[in-house]
Design a protein around this motif. Structure first.
Motif, PDB file in Angstrom:
ATOM      1  N   THR A 258      -8.117  -2.901  -3.635  1.00  0.00           N
ATOM      2  CA  THR A 258      -8.838  -1.670  -3.266  1.00  0.00           C
ATOM      3  C   THR A 258      -7.674  -0.740  -3.028  1.00  0.00           C
ATOM      4  O   THR A 258      -7.883   0.323  -3.204  1.00  0.00           O
ATOM      5  CB  THR A 258      -9.412  -2.133  -1.847  1.00  0.00           C
ATOM      6  OG1 THR A 258     -10.519  -3.065  -1.996  1.00  0.00           O
ATOM      7  CG2 THR A 258      -9.897  -0.905  -1.049  1.00  0.00           C
ATOM      8  N   SER A 259      -6.537  -1.223  -2.356  1.00  0.00           N
ATOM      9  CA  SER A 259      -5.423  -0.199  -2.280  1.00  0.00           C
ATOM     10  C   SER A 259      -5.002   0.305  -3.489  1.00  0.00           C
ATOM     11  O   SER A 259      -4.491   1.519  -3.708  1.00  0.00           O
ATOM     12  CB  SER A 259      -4.142  -0.818  -1.220  1.00  0.00           C
ATOM     13  OG  SER A 259      -3.561  -1.674  -2.007  1.00  0.00           O
TER      14      SER A 259
ATOM     15  N   ASN B  37      -6.354   0.823  -6.475  1.00  0.00           N
ATOM     16  CA  ASN B  37      -7.701   1.611  -7.160  1.00  0.00           C
ATOM     17  C   ASN B  37      -7.687   2.934  -6.487  1.00  0.00           C
ATOM     18  O   ASN B  37      -7.958   4.016  -6.908  1.00  0.00           O
ATOM     19  CB  ASN B  37      -8.901   0.883  -7.195  1.00  0.00           C
ATOM     20  CG  ASN B  37      -8.803  -0.209  -8.021  1.00  0.00           C
ATOM     21  OD1 ASN B  37      -8.040  -0.237  -9.188  1.00  0.00           O
ATOM     22  ND2 ASN B  37      -9.437  -1.244  -7.849  1.00  0.00           N
ATOM     23  N   SER B  38      -7.360   2.842  -4.927  1.00  0.00           N
ATOM     24  CA  SER B  38      -7.636   4.025  -4.197  1.00  0.00           C
ATOM     25  C   SER B  38      -6.374   5.103  -4.512  1.00  0.00           C
ATOM     26  O   SER B  38      -6.337   6.019  -4.820  1.00  0.00           O
ATOM     27  CB  SER B  38      -7.405   3.907  -2.770  1.00  0.00           C
ATOM     28  OG  SER B  38      -8.680   3.310  -2.310  1.00  0.00           O
TER      29      SER B  38
ATOM     30  N   THR C 206       0.807  -1.024   0.122  1.00  0.00           N
ATOM     31  CA  THR C 206      -0.136   0.224   0.109  1.00  0.00           C
ATOM     32  C   THR C 206       0.764   1.113  -0.074  1.00  0.00           C
ATOM     33  O   THR C 206       0.456   2.224  -0.699  1.00  0.00           O
ATOM     34  CB  THR C 206      -0.892   0.038   1.170  1.00  0.00           C
ATOM     35  OG1 THR C 206      -1.616  -0.979   1.145  1.00  0.00           O
ATOM     36  CG2 THR C 206      -1.758   1.147   1.041  1.00  0.00           C
TER      37      THR C 206
ATOM     38  N   SER D 148     -12.549  -4.894 -12.739  1.00  0.00           N
ATOM     39  CA  SER D 148     -11.843  -5.249 -11.506  1.00  0.00           C
ATOM     40  C   SER D 148     -12.399  -6.543 -11.106  1.00  0.00           C
ATOM     41  O   SER D 148     -11.287  -7.030 -10.679  1.00  0.00           O
ATOM     42  CB  SER D 148     -12.509  -4.038 -10.442  1.00  0.00           C
ATOM     43  OG  SER D 148     -11.766  -4.187  -9.065  1.00  0.00           O
TER      44      SER D 148
ATOM     45  N   SER E 250     -13.594  -3.409  -6.089  1.00  0.00           N
ATOM     46  CA  SER E 250     -12.600  -4.040  -5.250  1.00  0.00           C
ATOM     47  C   SER E 250     -12.978  -4.016  -3.652  1.00  0.00           C
ATOM     48  O   SER E 250     -12.608  -4.925  -3.075  1.00  0.00           O
ATOM     49  CB  SER E 250     -11.309  -3.366  -5.328  1.00  0.00           C
ATOM     50  OG  SER E 250     -11.425  -2.035  -5.053  1.00  0.00           O
ATOM     51  N   LEU E 251     -13.678  -3.110  -3.367  1.00  0.00           N
ATOM     52  CA  LEU E 251     -14.392  -3.241  -1.984  1.00  0.00           C
ATOM     53  C   LEU E 251     -15.318  -4.315  -1.962  1.00  0.00           C
ATOM     54  O   LEU E 251     -15.672  -5.014  -0.837  1.00  0.00           O
ATOM     55  CB  LEU E 251     -15.086  -1.600  -1.673  1.00  0.00           C
ATOM     56  CG  LEU E 251     -13.992  -0.655  -1.418  1.00  0.00           C
ATOM     57  CD1 LEU E 251     -14.722   0.744  -1.542  1.00  0.00           C
ATOM     58  CD2 LEU E 251     -13.000  -0.854   0.039  1.00  0.00           C
TER      59      LEU E 251
ATOM     60  N   LEU F  59     -12.829   0.886  -7.979  1.00  0.00           N
ATOM     61  CA  LEU F  59     -12.658   0.768  -6.351  1.00  0.00           C
ATOM     62  C   LEU F  59     -14.022   0.424  -6.004  1.00  0.00           C
ATOM     63  O   LEU F  59     -13.758  -0.758  -5.013  1.00  0.00           O
ATOM     64  CB  LEU F  59     -12.356   2.499  -5.967  1.00  0.00           C
ATOM     65  CG  LEU F  59     -12.346   2.583  -4.460  1.00  0.00           C
ATOM     66  CD1 LEU F  59     -11.163   1.595  -3.801  1.00  0.00           C
ATOM     67  CD2 LEU F  59     -12.473   4.024  -3.889  1.00  0.00           C
TER      68      LEU F  59
END
Length: 415
Positions: free
Chosen positions: A156-157, A159-160, A30, A329, A279-280, A276
């Motif tokens: 998630t990390s 895409n964030s 991350t 994703s 992925s969440l 995102l």
């Protein structure tokens, strides 16, 4: 569209995952992504800021990409021969040093295309060894039936970072200069290396010592023997050929011609939001047939191309891009998890290297071809045809029996 699309899992299971060996890897990855997500934007703006020549930027970006593609297979073989933990630590230390040298050049206002291109070339070389190790180490850290959750957390990390990184980089470049954004990336590499030192030693037996070229041939033999992997890789190569060039080259042209540059930015933001969001959701999603379901969900990525071709208006393309982000994703997460579950650990980095190389080789061809094709036949016509081609490329792997019938290891993520 899928069987048992989502099922809630106990909240403690994710905490246990992050407290275990995977937790330190996730933390390091991350931090690394947070820094690296700024570099592409910061480097582009910094080079243009220092030189004022777009040609310089093209040289710098090519200097980074070419060695990665050329050495990717060697990187996969090395990652299967030695401790992936050790390789990741070494690679991040080296990348941090290269980025620090680049930041020093920019901060000292001593820009030189030769030096910047050489440093970019060095990071490309290191990247060829980093990617296979990153994809191969996750099964060493996570139980087989927890891989989908782990890959969803990593997505998630990632895409964030894709959303926040360019924004922060732009602010840094406009306020204190691109050198500081690159310096932050250098620091992120070193912090990631520090986190990776907390990962326990390798859990797999050491590979038998033989010539590197033999490892490459053995990796090719494993890759070729897995027919479902070959079929999926062909599908990805065709998908990249139909998608990347039209979306990134013709997309801005079509949207900007109708809704201006802000319209294309809106489309890109919508796609990032879709990436995102999925992925969440995928952290808690159960897919009984992940390969099949991933291919079906992946067809949503054809929607932005079809919307570009049939409408070309930002308010139509943006929702399609959001849905496309959702599908892309989930398709990526299911593919990564299935590879890690099904390919022998001792060959995983080499197989993923062949997968990456053969999948990505079509990208520059696509980027070079769509401009002339769009000029000859119309950008919207090419987008429509490529959207149909992308749809076919997503469904092509379903001709393989394993892709259609493969089950997840336990029907649900681990707890």
């Amino acid at each position: 569209m899928t069987e048992a699309l989502g099922t809630a899992t106990p909240p403690t299971s994710m905490r246990l995952l992050l407290k275990g060996r995977f937790g330190w890897f996730f933390a390091g990855r991350t931090v690394d992504l947070a820094g690296s997500s700024m570099t592409t934007t910061a480097l582009a703006l910094a080079v243009l800021q220092a030189s004022g020549r777009a040609g310089d930027l093209g040289i710098v970006l090519a200097a980074n990409l070419v060695p990665t593609l050329v050495l990717l297979l060697v990187g996969g073989a090395v990652a299967d021969r030695m401790s992936r933990r050790t390789l990741l630590i070494s690679a991040n230390l080296a990348s941090g040093a290269l980025m620090a040298a680049l930041a020093a050049l920019l901060l000292a206002h001593r820009y030189s295309l030769t030096y910047v291109a050489l440093l970019s070339f060095g990071t490309g070389v290191v990247g060829a060894f980093t990617s296979p190790a990153l994809r191969g180490i996750v099964p060493e850290l996570v139980a087989r039936d927890g891989l989908q959750r782990a890959n969803a957390l990593l997505a998630t990390s990632q895409n964030s970072a894709r959303i926040l990184g360019p924004v922060l980089a732009s602010v840094l470049v406009s306020t204190v200069g691109g050198g500081w954004a690159v310096a932050v990336d250098a620091l992120s590499f070193w912090l990631a290396a520090l986190a990776f030192t907390r990962i326990p030693g390798a859990t797999r037996p050491p590979a038998a010592r033989q010539a590197l070229w033999r490892d490459l041939l053995d990796g090719w033999s494993v890759f070729r023997s897995l027919h479902w992997v070959v079929v999926m890789t062909v599908g990805f190569a065709l998908g990249n050929a139909f998608n990347v060039g039209p979306l990134n080259v013709l997309g801005p042209q079509v949207i900007a011609g109708r809704d201006g540059a802000t319209g294309w930015g809106f489309v890109q933001a919508a796609r990032a939001a879709g990436l995102l969001a999925m992925s969440l959701v995928a952290v808690r999603m159960v897919l009984r047939r992940p390969l099949r379901d991933g291919r079906i969900w992946g067809t949503l990525s054809a929607l932005p191309l079809l919307a570009l071709g049939l409408s070309g208006r930002a308010w139509v393309v943006a929702p399609a891009a959001f849905l496309g982000g959702l599908g892309f994703s989930l398709a990526a997460i299911t593919w990564e998890s299935t590879l890690q579950q099904s390919v022998p650990t001792e060959s995983l980095s080499r197989v993923t290297a062949y997968d990456d190389l053969l999948s990505f080789v079509a990208i520059p061809v696509s980027q070079l071809a769509v401009g002339p094709l769009g000029a000859a036949y119309g950008a919207r016509t090419i987008c429509t045809l490529c959207g149909i081609g992308y749809l076919a490329a997503c469904l092509l792997p379903l001709l393989n029996t394993y892709v259609r019938t493969q089950h997840s290891p336990a029907g649900q993520p681990s707890s």
